[in-house]
Design a protein around this motif. Structure first.
Motif, PDB file in Angstrom:
ATOM      1  N   THR A 195       0.829  -1.210   0.000  1.00  0.00           N
ATOM      2  CA  THR A 195       0.000   0.000   0.000  1.00  0.00           C
ATOM      3  C   THR A 195       0.864   1.260   0.000  1.00  0.00           C
ATOM      4  OG1 THR A 195      -0.128   0.185   2.417  1.00  0.00           O
ATOM      5  CG2 THR A 195      -1.754  -1.231   1.327  1.00  0.00           C
ATOM      6  N   GLY A 196       0.216   2.368  -0.343  1.00  0.00           N
ATOM      7  CA  GLY A 196       0.878   3.664  -0.301  1.00  0.00           C
ATOM      8  C   GLY A 196       1.999   3.812  -1.303  1.00  0.00           C
ATOM      9  N   ILE A 197       1.859   3.234  -2.487  1.00  0.00           N
ATOM     10  CA  ILE A 197       2.920   3.290  -3.493  1.00  0.00           C
ATOM     11  C   ILE A 197       2.860   4.632  -4.222  1.00  0.00           C
ATOM     12  CG2 ILE A 197       3.905   2.202  -5.534  1.00  0.00           C
ATOM     13  CD1 ILE A 197       2.346  -0.349  -4.725  1.00  0.00           C
ATOM     14  N   THR A 198       3.965   5.359  -4.169  1.00  0.00           N
ATOM     15  CA  THR A 198       4.079   6.644  -4.860  1.00  0.00           C
ATOM     16  C   THR A 198       5.349   6.637  -5.695  1.00  0.00           C
ATOM     17  OG1 THR A 198       2.875   7.831  -3.128  1.00  0.00           O
ATOM     18  CG2 THR A 198       4.269   9.140  -4.591  1.00  0.00           C
ATOM     19  N   LEU A 199       5.194   6.941  -6.976  1.00  0.00           N
ATOM     20  CA  LEU A 199       6.313   6.942  -7.912  1.00  0.00           C
ATOM     21  C   LEU A 199       6.618   8.367  -8.360  1.00  0.00           C
ATOM     22  CD1 LEU A 199       5.288   3.983 -10.276  1.00  0.00           C
ATOM     23  CD2 LEU A 199       6.528   3.874  -8.107  1.00  0.00           C
ATOM     24  N   GLU A 200       7.889   8.694  -8.408  1.00  0.00           N
ATOM     25  CA  GLU A 200       8.339   9.975  -8.962  1.00  0.00           C
ATOM     26  C   GLU A 200       9.408   9.697 -10.005  1.00  0.00           C
ATOM     27  OE1 GLU A 200       9.551  12.822  -6.082  1.00  0.00           O
ATOM     28  OE2 GLU A 200       7.699  12.700  -4.906  1.00  0.00           O
ATOM     29  N   PHE A 214       8.716   8.541 -13.110  1.00  0.00           N
ATOM     30  CA  PHE A 214       8.310   7.421 -13.967  1.00  0.00           C
ATOM     31  C   PHE A 214       7.297   7.892 -15.012  1.00  0.00           C
ATOM     32  CE2 PHE A 214      10.102   5.298 -10.372  1.00  0.00           C
ATOM     33  CZ  PHE A 214      10.594   4.092 -10.846  1.00  0.00           C
ATOM     34  N   LEU A 215       7.255   7.185 -16.142  1.00  0.00           N
ATOM     35  CA  LEU A 215       6.317   7.527 -17.211  1.00  0.00           C
ATOM     36  C   LEU A 215       4.879   7.358 -16.745  1.00  0.00           C
ATOM     37  CD1 LEU A 215       5.818   8.273 -20.185  1.00  0.00           C
ATOM     38  CD2 LEU A 215       6.020   5.831 -20.741  1.00  0.00           C
ATOM     39  N   TYR A 216       4.595   6.246 -16.066  1.00  0.00           N
ATOM     40  CA  TYR A 216       3.242   5.991 -15.561  1.00  0.00           C
ATOM     41  C   TYR A 216       3.231   6.262 -14.065  1.00  0.00           C
ATOM     42  CZ  TYR A 216       3.069   3.653 -20.063  1.00  0.00           C
ATOM     43  OH  TYR A 216       3.162   3.374 -21.412  1.00  0.00           O
ATOM     44  N   LYS A 217       2.451   7.241 -13.651  1.00  0.00           N
ATOM     45  CA  LYS A 217       2.475   7.719 -12.276  1.00  0.00           C
ATOM     46  C   LYS A 217       1.601   6.852 -11.376  1.00  0.00           C
ATOM     47  CE  LYS A 217       4.556  11.297 -14.096  1.00  0.00           C
ATOM     48  NZ  LYS A 217       6.025  11.425 -14.053  1.00  0.00           N
ATOM     49  N   LEU A 218       2.015   6.728 -10.152  1.00  0.00           N
ATOM     50  CA  LEU A 218       1.184   6.173  -9.088  1.00  0.00           C
ATOM     51  C   LEU A 218       1.319   7.076  -7.873  1.00  0.00           C
ATOM     52  CD1 LEU A 218       1.919   2.316  -9.191  1.00  0.00           C
ATOM     53  CD2 LEU A 218      -0.139   3.478  -9.999  1.00  0.00           C
ATOM     54  N   GLU A 219       0.218   7.311  -7.210  1.00  0.00           N
ATOM     55  CA  GLU A 219       0.250   8.100  -5.980  1.00  0.00           C
ATOM     56  C   GLU A 219      -0.655   7.442  -4.949  1.00  0.00           C
ATOM     57  OE1 GLU A 219      -0.375  12.652  -4.293  1.00  0.00           O
ATOM     58  OE2 GLU A 219      -0.429  12.255  -6.443  1.00  0.00           O
ATOM     59  N   ASN A 220      -0.036   7.028  -3.856  1.00  0.00           N
ATOM     60  CA  ASN A 220      -0.761   6.367  -2.769  1.00  0.00           C
ATOM     61  C   ASN A 220      -1.579   5.184  -3.290  1.00  0.00           C
ATOM     62  OD1 ASN A 220      -1.346   6.123  -0.014  1.00  0.00           O
ATOM     63  ND2 ASN A 220      -3.272   7.243  -0.246  1.00  0.00           N
ATOM     64  N   ALA A 221      -1.005   4.437  -4.208  1.00  0.00           N
ATOM     65  CA  ALA A 221      -1.701   3.308  -4.830  1.00  0.00           C
ATOM     66  C   ALA A 221      -1.418   2.016  -4.068  1.00  0.00           C
ATOM     67  CB  ALA A 221      -1.264   3.161  -6.283  1.00  0.00           C
ATOM     68  N   SER A 222      -2.179   0.984  -4.386  1.00  0.00           N
ATOM     69  CA  SER A 222      -1.991  -0.336  -3.794  1.00  0.00           C
ATOM     70  C   SER A 222      -1.819  -1.366  -4.902  1.00  0.00           C
ATOM     71  CB  SER A 222      -3.185  -0.730  -2.918  1.00  0.00           C
ATOM     72  OG  SER A 222      -3.296   0.130  -1.803  1.00  0.00           O
ATOM     73  N   LEU A 223      -0.977  -2.369  -4.637  1.00  0.00           N
ATOM     74  CA  LEU A 223      -0.821  -3.508  -5.525  1.00  0.00           C
ATOM     75  C   LEU A 223      -1.075  -4.773  -4.732  1.00  0.00           C
ATOM     76  CD1 LEU A 223       2.407  -2.705  -7.594  1.00  0.00           C
ATOM     77  CD2 LEU A 223       0.063  -2.796  -8.449  1.00  0.00           C
ATOM     78  N   ARG A 224      -1.798  -5.691  -5.328  1.00  0.00           N
ATOM     79  CA  ARG A 224      -2.062  -6.974  -4.686  1.00  0.00           C
ATOM     80  C   ARG A 224      -1.464  -8.092  -5.540  1.00  0.00           C
ATOM     81  NH1 ARG A 224      -6.452  -3.750  -4.135  1.00  0.00           N
ATOM     82  NH2 ARG A 224      -7.212  -3.398  -2.008  1.00  0.00           N
TER      83      ARG A 224
END
Length: 214
Positions: free
Chosen positions: A165-170, A172-182
């Motif tokens: 949880t809480g995945i934030t990318l800076e 990167f081409l494809y952004k994620l902010e406060n995302a989750s991966l399962r």
């Protein structure tokens, strides 16, 4: 216990052609089974060679024993760990800042997955670890990571826990902010860096960072 900055492990899988460029002065070198003989074939003497050495001939083992500082031969029928994990245990006991593994990926998916999962044990000891082969550079984080391009095309993110949880990318081409991966999701596959480096931050879980190229 003696402490060293980095421990490099060489096993019997695919080893990148330019591996010598990654060896620094002061590195402690461990050869696991054929990985030890691979090193001396290329003019490098490992600090420790360990394994059941079923991948080399008795003559090659004798050659290892003649030149290596320490050779640990284990019984192939009376061991619970793979040669790579035996080497990894020695690395952990030295309490380095980093463990870098070469030749731990290959055609055996079971061995490859077990070697990737060993990075969890390093993280539990507050030791950073990575795996190199000619097409991949793999790391593991439970907090944050700086990702450098390293001549790789893609950056893929895969959970090593049921959820991250809480995945934030800076950067990167494809952004994620406060995302989750399962586990079982492919959302994190085949991202790209916009420049030479980017950052990843997570709040919970364990995240594999796999840089790759075709």
């Amino acid at each position: 216990m003696t402490s060293t900055n980095r421990v490099l492990i060489f096993a019997g899988g695919d080893i990148i052609p330019d591996f010598k460029q990654h060896i620094q002065e002061g590195d402690y070198l461990i050869g696991a089974d054929y990985g030890a003989y691979f090193l001396i074939e290329h003019g490098i003497i490992p600090d420790t060679a360990i394994g059941d050495f079923d991948s080399i001939t008795p003559q090659q083992l004798e050659e290892l024993q003649n030149v290596c500082r320490e050779v640990v031969v284990v019984d192939p029928l009376d061991k619970d760990l793979t040669d790579a994990e035996l080497a990894f245990d020695i690395a952990l006991n030295r309490q380095p800042e980093q463990i870098v593994m070469f030749g731990v990926l290959g055609s055996r998916l079971d061995h490859s997955m077990a070697n990737i999962q060993m990075m969890l044990r390093a993280l539990q000891h507050q030791i950073s670890s990575s795996i190199w082969d000619k097409n991949n550079f793999i790391t593991l984080t439970g907090s944050s990571a700086l990702v450098q391009r390293r001549q790789f095309t893609y950056v893929s993110l895969l959970p090593l826990t049921p959820e991250v949880t809480g995945i934030t990318l800076e950067g990167f081409l494809y952004k994620l902010e406060n995302a989750s991966l399962r586990m079982g999701q492919s959302l994190g596959i085949s991202n790209k860096l916009e420049k030479e480096e980017g950052t990843i931050q997570i709040e919970s879980g364990l995240l594999l960072i796999i840089q790759s190229k075709d």
